[in-house]
Every structure is written in structure tokens, then in C-alpha cells.
Design an enzyme around this catalytic site. Structure first.
Site, PDB file in Angstrom:
ATOM      1  N   ASP A 143      -1.480   6.522   6.257  1.00 17.74           N
ATOM      2  CA  ASP A 143      -2.604   5.697   5.805  1.00 17.74           C
ATOM      3  C   ASP A 143      -2.900   4.675   6.911  1.00 17.74           C
ATOM      4  O   ASP A 143      -2.145   3.739   7.123  1.00 17.74           O
ATOM      5  CB  ASP A 143      -2.211   5.008   4.495  1.00 17.74           C
ATOM      6  CG  ASP A 143      -3.280   4.060   3.968  1.00 17.74           C
ATOM      7  OD1 ASP A 143      -4.331   3.910   4.631  1.00 17.74           O
ATOM      8  OD2 ASP A 143      -3.059   3.464   2.899  1.00 17.74           O
ATOM      9  N   TRP A 148       0.817  -1.225   0.000  1.00 15.14           N
ATOM     10  CA  TRP A 148       0.000   0.000   0.000  1.00 15.14           C
ATOM     11  C   TRP A 148       0.838   1.256   0.000  1.00 15.14           C
ATOM     12  O   TRP A 148       0.542   2.222  -0.710  1.00 15.14           O
ATOM     13  CB  TRP A 148      -0.997  -0.019   1.159  1.00 15.14           C
ATOM     14  CG  TRP A 148      -2.087  -1.012   0.899  1.00 15.14           C
ATOM     15  CD1 TRP A 148      -2.345  -2.161   1.579  1.00 15.14           C
ATOM     16  CD2 TRP A 148      -3.062  -0.967  -0.169  1.00 15.14           C
ATOM     17  NE1 TRP A 148      -3.401  -2.829   1.020  1.00 15.14           N
ATOM     18  CE2 TRP A 148      -3.864  -2.123  -0.046  1.00 15.14           C
ATOM     19  CE3 TRP A 148      -3.322  -0.071  -1.205  1.00 15.14           C
ATOM     20  CZ2 TRP A 148      -4.914  -2.397  -0.929  1.00 15.14           C
ATOM     21  CZ3 TRP A 148      -4.371  -0.343  -2.084  1.00 15.14           C
ATOM     22  CH2 TRP A 148      -5.147  -1.489  -1.925  1.00 15.14           C
ATOM     23  N   LYS A 199     -12.391  -1.470   6.613  1.00 12.59           N
ATOM     24  CA  LYS A 199     -11.668  -2.425   7.447  1.00 12.59           C
ATOM     25  C   LYS A 199     -12.115  -2.327   8.901  1.00 12.59           C
ATOM     26  O   LYS A 199     -12.574  -3.296   9.472  1.00 12.59           O
ATOM     27  CB  LYS A 199     -10.156  -2.216   7.335  1.00 12.59           C
ATOM     28  CG  LYS A 199      -9.518  -2.850   6.097  1.00 12.59           C
ATOM     29  CD  LYS A 199      -9.595  -2.010   4.862  1.00 12.59           C
ATOM     30  CE  LYS A 199      -9.026  -2.686   3.633  1.00 12.59           C
ATOM     31  NZ  LYS A 199      -8.124  -1.844   2.863  1.00 12.59           N
TER      32      LYS A 199
HETATM   33  C1  LIG Z   1      -7.531  -1.364   1.711  1.00  8.81           C
HETATM   34  C2  LIG Z   1      -6.415  -0.388   1.778  1.00  8.81           C
HETATM   35  C3  LIG Z   1      -6.258   0.646   0.846  1.00  8.81           C
HETATM   36  C4  LIG Z   1      -7.147   0.797  -0.367  1.00  8.81           C
HETATM   37  O1  LIG Z   1      -8.407   1.166  -0.073  1.00  8.81           O
HETATM   38  P1  LIG Z   1      -9.466   1.472  -1.241  1.00  8.81           P
HETATM   39  O2  LIG Z   1     -10.657   1.868  -0.455  1.00  8.81           O
HETATM   40  O3  LIG Z   1      -9.663   0.205  -2.008  1.00  8.81           O
HETATM   41  O4  LIG Z   1      -8.929   2.559  -2.076  1.00  8.81           O
HETATM   42  C5  LIG Z   1      -5.213   1.530   1.011  1.00  8.81           C
HETATM   43  N1  LIG Z   1      -4.359   1.422   2.031  1.00  8.81           N
HETATM   44  C6  LIG Z   1      -4.471   0.429   2.950  1.00  8.81           C
HETATM   45  C7  LIG Z   1      -3.488   0.351   4.077  1.00  8.81           C
HETATM   46  C8  LIG Z   1      -5.496  -0.502   2.844  1.00  8.81           C
HETATM   47  O5  LIG Z   1      -5.620  -1.478   3.759  1.00  8.81           O
END
Ligand SMILES: *Cc1c(COP(=O)(O)O)cnc(C)c1O
Length: 361
Positions: free
Chosen positions: A172, A102, A196
Site C-alpha cells: 500500500d 493502515w 495524497k
Molecule cells: C489514506 C490511506 C488509505 C485509505 O484510503 P481511502 O481512499 O480512504 O480508502 C489507506 N492506506 C494508506 C497508507 C493511506 O494513507
């Protein structure tokens, strides 16, 4: 059919009491004689919902008054592009730590809008480690420093914020927000896709220090500007109202359950049980991540013989243990242990793993 224990990496398990409440008030919500999905986001009832969701999130995370809370769209991925567009001037450098899939994608998407400077990259360890403090240098002139607090695919998590020497830290937190207490003041921006640990997909929660909203950034339409979203209560256009509503129910549920500290204790207990089962399996199962870098939320693990993967997945699913298939980049298995996953799920998984190893060892 009954609900199984859901180890999905995302969209992921939601608290059952929240789903039941949403079910109970699906047709008539909040005295509106209509579903929450059927009323104006600008109406009194929805505005009250939005204000309560923000207040509950502020209480859960201890968000100080000099931070704005935004409820945005586009998934975390869209913000890989919007963050540099809002925070960096044209051509300005931003520093990125790459510790898994990511943060690598964030750096790659960021390139369209800033000069991406990858200051640390743990690819050589196949993303099983964290860069040691002191092994990289932050440019004091960088617009910001970006990292992924938890790498959902590789199962690597920063135990705490890094020292950036005053450069705003942009993190993030998609897969670890609200999983344990953090000091918000160590960050310039905390952002997370909801699917999540917060609610359904379609919503992104962002906590941003207000002075960063004043940065000129780059030419952009209003709809791409965090400052405009902040000024309009995240309602520049129609927000994903149902996702926002459900996120609010999750925040309320978390507060009733004892808040983030309580979930951190539960999450540690779950992760310790699973890592102990993996490490104690005599090599039947293996998690490649160094102990200090292991994620509390996402636990990838491999079977000693990949030829057993299909049987493991078939049998675990039959036992009500869902979505254990690992990400296609890594193979093997992955168990995601988000806030809404009860300890009983991990206990059942650990039992199953022991039994499977005895039968196939
Ligand atoms: C799932 C995830 C993303 C991507 O999320 P989207 O909603 O599909 O854009 C980005 N960063 C992390 C750490 C993730 O777990």
C-alpha cells in the site's frame, strides 16, 4: 482570502499549476467543446488521455512491460478486501506486516477473504519502529505478503522493499507513491489511493505483475476482478473521469519538473528541515519515530505540553499553515509533506514553530 500552505494528510495539496490548468480548460477541454467531465469515457479524446496518463506513470516509475497499470475505484480500503479475493485461493494464508493503523486495517479487512497471518507487528513500540529483517519469517506458501510502505498516521516508512523470498510483495503506497524512486520489480502489487500524491480522491492506481492477474482467486463478480479490469482498460464501468484527468495532469507536471528523482531530492530536503526543527527544539517538540523508520511524507509531532495544542493550531492557521492537527489516534500535530507541497511551506512552518516555542517556552 488566499491559498494557504496545506499540510493535510489527505485529500491533500495539489500542484498549483495543475489546478490553474484545470481551471483554464474546465469549460472546454481537448477540442471537445465540453468539459472533460461531460464527455464519454469511451470517446477518442478520453481514451487518449487515459493512454497518456498510463504512459507518463510508466515513465515516472520505470514500470516494466510485464506489469499492468490499472485505474480503479473504491479507495485503498476497498482493495484491502479485493487483493486477497483476487490473489488468494479460498482459505489460503497471506502474510501481513503490521506497522501502523493502515496495515492493521488491511490485515483486519483481509480476514474476510484469506487466512491472515500477522508475521510482524510493531504495536509494542506504539508503531514507532519497523520490524528488523530476520525478526520475522515469511511462509513460502503464502499467497502474498502485505505491508504499508508508508504509514500515513504513524509516520513510519519502509526505506526499501523487504525480502520475501519470492512470495509476491503487495504494498500500500497510498501516501508515498512517486515520492522517491523505487524498484518496481521488487513488488507484485503496488497500489495507492490517489488523494495524497496523485490527484483527487475517487481513484486508485494499481501496478500489478501480469502473472498475478492469472491467479484464480475466489468466486467474485467481474467488477471485483483485476483481470477483467486489465482486459477492459480499467473501463468495466464508468471510471472517475475527472480524477483520472487530474492525475494525468499531475503526472505530466512531475515529468516537466524533472521526475521522481527530483521530487525525492525535494522531499528529503523538506523532511530534513522539519525533523531538524523538531529534534533541535530542546524537547519543546517531539517526533517519537526511530530515525531509520521516519517517513519523508508524514511527520507527526507532539508539543511538550498538550495544553498548548489549541493555541498552536489557532496561531498556525492564522499564519496560513493549514491542517496541522494530528490524527485523532495520536493527538498532537502532523505535517504531511507530499510532492505538491513546496519547500517554502516547510520553511514557513519551521519559522512558526521556532517563534511559537520562544513565546510559549
Ligand atoms: C489514506 C490511506 C488509505 C485509505 O484510503 P481511502 O481512499 O480512504 O480508502 C489507506 N492506506 C494508506 C497508507 C493511506 O494513507
Amino acid at each position: 482570502m488566499s491559498r494557504g500552505f496545506n499540510f493535510s494528510a489527505g485529500p491533500a495539496v495539489l500542484p498549483e499549476p495543475v489546478l490553474r490548468r484545470a481551471q483554464a480548460e474546465l469549460l472546454e477541454w481537448g477540442g471537445e467543446r465540453a468539459s472533460v467531465m461531460e464527455v464519454s469515457h469511451r470517446g477518442k479524446a478520453f481514451i487518449a488521455l487515459a493512454e497518456k496518463a498510463e504512459a507518463d506513470l510508466r515513465a515516472l516509475m520505470g514500470i516494466p512491460g510485464d506489469y499492468a497499470v490499472l485505474f480503479l475505484q473504491g479507495g485503498a480500503t476497498t482493495h484491502f478486501a479485493l487483493l486477497p479475493m483476487n490473489l488468494a485461493s479460498p482459505g489460503q494464508r497471506a502474510d501481513y506486516l503490521v506497522t501502523g493503523a493502515w496495515s492493521k486495517k488491511a490485515a483486519s479487512e483481509g480476514k474476510a477473504h484469506c487466512a491472515v497471518n500477522v508475521v510482524a507487528d510493531t504495536a509494542a513500540s506504539q508503531y514507532t519502529t519497523l520490524p528488523a529483517a530476520g525478526s520475522y519469517t515469511i511462509d513460502p506458501g503464502a499467497a502474498f505478503v502485505h505491508l504499508a510502505a508508508n504509514e500515513t498516521i504513524h509516520g513510519v516508512e519502509f526505506p526499501e522493499a523487504i525480502d520475501t523470498g519470492g512470495v509476491p510483495l503487495v504494498a500500500d503506497f497510498s501516501s508515498s507513491i512517486l515520492s522517491r524512486p523505487i524498484d518496481v520489480t521488487k513488488y507484485g502489487v503496488i497500489y495507492a489511493g490517489a488523494q495524497k500524491n496523485i490527484g483527487p480522491s475517487g481513484l486508485v492506481v494499481m501496478v500489478i505483475r501480469k502473472d498475478l492477474l492469472e491467479r484464480p482467486g475466489q468466486p467474485r463478480a467481474k467488477i471485483l476482478s483485476y483481470k477483467e479490469h486489465a482486459a477492459q482498460g480499467s473501463m468495466l464501468n464508468t471510471p472517475p473521469t475527472f480524477a483520472w484527468y487530474l492525475a494525468g495532469l499531475v503526472f505530466e507536471w512531475m515529468r516537466e519538473q524533472g521526475g521522481v528523482a527530483e521530487f525525492a531530492a525535494r522531499n528529503r530536503r523538506k523532511a530534513e528541515a522539519l525533523y531538524a526543527a523538531i529534534d533541535g527544539s530542546g524537547g519543546f517538540y517531539r517526533n517519537p519515530v526511530t530515525k531509520e523508520a521516519r517517513s519523508l511524507m508524514n511527520v507527526p509531532f507532539m508539543l511538550h505540553d498538550p495544553a498548548l495544542d489549541a493555541a498552536f493550531l489557532r496561531e498556525s492557521e492564522a499564519a496560513g499553515l493549514l491542517a496541522l492537527k494530528g490524527h485523532r489516534d495520536l493527538g498532537g500535530m502532523r505535517a504531511s509533506l507530499y510532492n505538491a507541497l513546496p519547500y517554502e511551506a516547510v520553511a514557513a512552518l519551521v519559522d512558526f514553530m521556532g517563534d511559537f516555542a520562544r513565546r510559549h517556552g
